[in-house]
Design a protein around this motif. Structure first.
Motif, PDB file in Angstrom:
ATOM      1  N   ALA A 156     -50.368  22.190  28.341  1.00  0.00           N
ATOM      2  CA  ALA A 156     -49.429  22.578  27.109  1.00  0.00           C
ATOM      3  C   ALA A 156     -47.965  21.769  27.200  1.00  0.00           C
ATOM      4  O   ALA A 156     -47.474  21.245  25.973  1.00  0.00           O
ATOM      5  N   ALA A 157     -47.448  21.012  28.339  1.00  0.00           N
ATOM      6  CA  ALA A 157     -46.233  20.316  28.031  1.00  0.00           C
ATOM      7  C   ALA A 157     -46.561  19.113  27.411  1.00  0.00           C
ATOM      8  O   ALA A 157     -45.654  18.375  26.636  1.00  0.00           O
ATOM      9  N   LEU A 158     -47.902  18.470  27.562  1.00  0.00           N
ATOM     10  CA  LEU A 158     -48.241  17.458  27.167  1.00  0.00           C
ATOM     11  C   LEU A 158     -48.437  17.539  25.417  1.00  0.00           C
ATOM     12  O   LEU A 158     -48.425  16.593  24.976  1.00  0.00           O
ATOM     13  N   LYS A 159     -48.539  18.588  25.057  1.00  0.00           N
ATOM     14  CA  LYS A 159     -48.732  18.813  23.588  1.00  0.00           C
ATOM     15  C   LYS A 159     -47.149  19.360  22.897  1.00  0.00           C
ATOM     16  O   LYS A 159     -47.185  19.388  21.739  1.00  0.00           O
ATOM     17  N   ALA A 160     -46.180  19.331  23.679  1.00  0.00           N
ATOM     18  CA  ALA A 160     -44.924  20.006  23.212  1.00  0.00           C
ATOM     19  C   ALA A 160     -44.182  18.831  22.708  1.00  0.00           C
ATOM     20  O   ALA A 160     -44.679  17.626  22.881  1.00  0.00           O
ATOM     21  N   ASN A 161     -43.148  19.079  21.917  1.00  0.00           N
ATOM     22  CA  ASN A 161     -42.243  18.102  21.625  1.00  0.00           C
ATOM     23  C   ASN A 161     -41.778  17.238  22.736  1.00  0.00           C
ATOM     24  O   ASN A 161     -41.817  17.762  23.706  1.00  0.00           O
ATOM     25  N   PRO A 162     -41.287  16.013  22.519  1.00  0.00           N
ATOM     26  CA  PRO A 162     -41.130  15.028  23.368  1.00  0.00           C
ATOM     27  C   PRO A 162     -39.674  15.418  24.463  1.00  0.00           C
ATOM     28  O   PRO A 162     -40.034  15.719  25.591  1.00  0.00           O
ATOM     29  N   ALA A 163     -38.833  16.373  23.952  1.00  0.00           N
ATOM     30  CA  ALA A 163     -37.817  16.852  24.747  1.00  0.00           C
ATOM     31  C   ALA A 163     -38.246  18.224  25.644  1.00  0.00           C
ATOM     32  O   ALA A 163     -38.081  18.110  26.857  1.00  0.00           O
ATOM     33  N   MET A 164     -38.972  18.793  25.135  1.00  0.00           N
ATOM     34  CA  MET A 164     -39.270  20.049  25.837  1.00  0.00           C
ATOM     35  C   MET A 164     -40.705  19.639  27.087  1.00  0.00           C
ATOM     36  O   MET A 164     -40.407  19.968  28.118  1.00  0.00           O
ATOM     37  N   ALA A 165     -41.134  18.397  26.480  1.00  0.00           N
ATOM     38  CA  ALA A 165     -42.133  17.928  27.389  1.00  0.00           C
ATOM     39  C   ALA A 165     -41.693  17.293  28.658  1.00  0.00           C
ATOM     40  O   ALA A 165     -42.095  17.534  29.702  1.00  0.00           O
ATOM     41  N   VAL A 166     -40.569  16.698  28.511  1.00  0.00           N
ATOM     42  CA  VAL A 166     -39.994  15.959  29.488  1.00  0.00           C
ATOM     43  C   VAL A 166     -39.492  17.015  30.471  1.00  0.00           C
ATOM     44  O   VAL A 166     -39.455  16.937  31.893  1.00  0.00           O
ATOM     45  N   SER A 167     -38.686  17.868  29.927  1.00  0.00           N
ATOM     46  CA  SER A 167     -38.188  18.993  30.814  1.00  0.00           C
ATOM     47  C   SER A 167     -39.115  19.696  31.724  1.00  0.00           C
ATOM     48  O   SER A 167     -39.134  20.006  32.691  1.00  0.00           O
ATOM     49  N   ALA A 168     -40.277  20.082  30.848  1.00  0.00           N
ATOM     50  CA  ALA A 168     -41.576  20.628  31.328  1.00  0.00           C
ATOM     51  C   ALA A 168     -41.957  20.115  32.676  1.00  0.00           C
ATOM     52  O   ALA A 168     -42.512  20.246  33.683  1.00  0.00           O
ATOM     53  N   LEU A 169     -42.027  18.434  32.521  1.00  0.00           N
ATOM     54  CA  LEU A 169     -42.594  17.751  33.606  1.00  0.00           C
ATOM     55  C   LEU A 169     -41.497  17.671  34.604  1.00  0.00           C
ATOM     56  O   LEU A 169     -42.056  17.685  35.833  1.00  0.00           O
ATOM     57  N   CYS A 170     -40.301  17.598  34.557  1.00  0.00           N
ATOM     58  CA  CYS A 170     -39.327  17.991  35.414  1.00  0.00           C
ATOM     59  C   CYS A 170     -39.526  19.171  36.474  1.00  0.00           C
ATOM     60  O   CYS A 170     -39.611  19.178  37.546  1.00  0.00           O
ATOM     61  N   LEU A 171     -39.631  20.018  35.348  1.00  0.00           N
ATOM     62  CA  LEU A 171     -40.024  21.326  36.190  1.00  0.00           C
ATOM     63  C   LEU A 171     -41.097  21.554  37.219  1.00  0.00           C
ATOM     64  O   LEU A 171     -41.332  22.149  38.232  1.00  0.00           O
ATOM     65  N   LEU A 172     -42.308  20.889  36.752  1.00  0.00           N
ATOM     66  CA  LEU A 172     -43.506  20.871  37.324  1.00  0.00           C
ATOM     67  C   LEU A 172     -43.678  19.876  38.431  1.00  0.00           C
ATOM     68  O   LEU A 172     -44.564  20.046  39.241  1.00  0.00           O
ATOM     69  N   ARG A 173     -42.912  18.982  38.587  1.00  0.00           N
ATOM     70  CA  ARG A 173     -42.893  18.047  39.649  1.00  0.00           C
ATOM     71  C   ARG A 173     -42.702  18.461  41.079  1.00  0.00           C
ATOM     72  O   ARG A 173     -42.452  19.488  41.416  1.00  0.00           O
TER      73      ARG A 173
END
Length: 173
Positions: A156-173
């Motif tokens: 889902a994060a990879l399908k989100a807008n870039p700002a949301m995706a970056v934040s989501a990926l930071c949270l998922l690390r």
């Protein structure tokens, strides 16, 4: 005063929006979210935002969600359950309630944010007090993901807008 404010917000709700046996149905999920939006807006409003502690705000949200316990995991679980049901019926009308409720739970101030969803995501990414399970559930709400598993959230994060995706990926690390 916590339960008094919550009971006042609950009194404004229509009785037919109540879930049967504590289980929401698709037909009442949207009215539940609409009622939750009014509670969240009250809690984000000027005197209330500073007048209640985060525990008190969570208790009011729990009451609006008809929960007996104001535990964060229960609140986010019920919110996610309602959101999943409501997304099928009216995705756009659910987002304001979700974003504002998460803003209340994360103590995000609306006035300073260009995008409420972005501000909530930013605050969630930096949140370290919440258990990982709760942060993932909140991320699932922001990404409109029906499952709070890391693999599904990553997709889902990879399908989100870039700002949301970056934040989501930071949270998922």
């Amino acid at each position: 005063p916590v339960w008094t404010a919550a009971q006042g917000a609950m009194a404004a709700r229509k009785p037919e929006a109540a879930p049967a046996n504590g289980v929401a149905s698709p037909s009442n999920a949207v009215p539940e979210m609409t009622a939750l939006l009014s509670v969240a807006e009250m809690l984000l409003g000027s005197p209330t935002a500073d007048g209640y502690s985060s525990d008190q705000k969570r208790a009011i949200v729990a009451c609006a969600l008809r929960l007996q316990s104001p535990r964060l995991g229960d609140v986010l679980g019920r919110l996610h359950q309602l959101a999943i049901l409501a997304w099928d019926r009216c995705s756009d009308c659910v987002e304001p309630a979700l974003h504002r409720t998460l803003a209340v739970l994360l103590d995000v101030r609306i006035g300073a944010a260009d995008s409420l969803a972005g501000a909530v995501m930013w605050r969630l990414t930096r949140e370290r007090v919440w258990r990982r399970e709760c942060r993932l559930r909140a991320l699932a709400l922001l990404l409109k993901c029906s499952v709070a598993a890391e693999a599904d959230l990553l997709k889902a994060a990879l399908k989100a807008n870039p700002a949301m995706a970056v934040s989501a990926l930071c949270l998922l690390r």
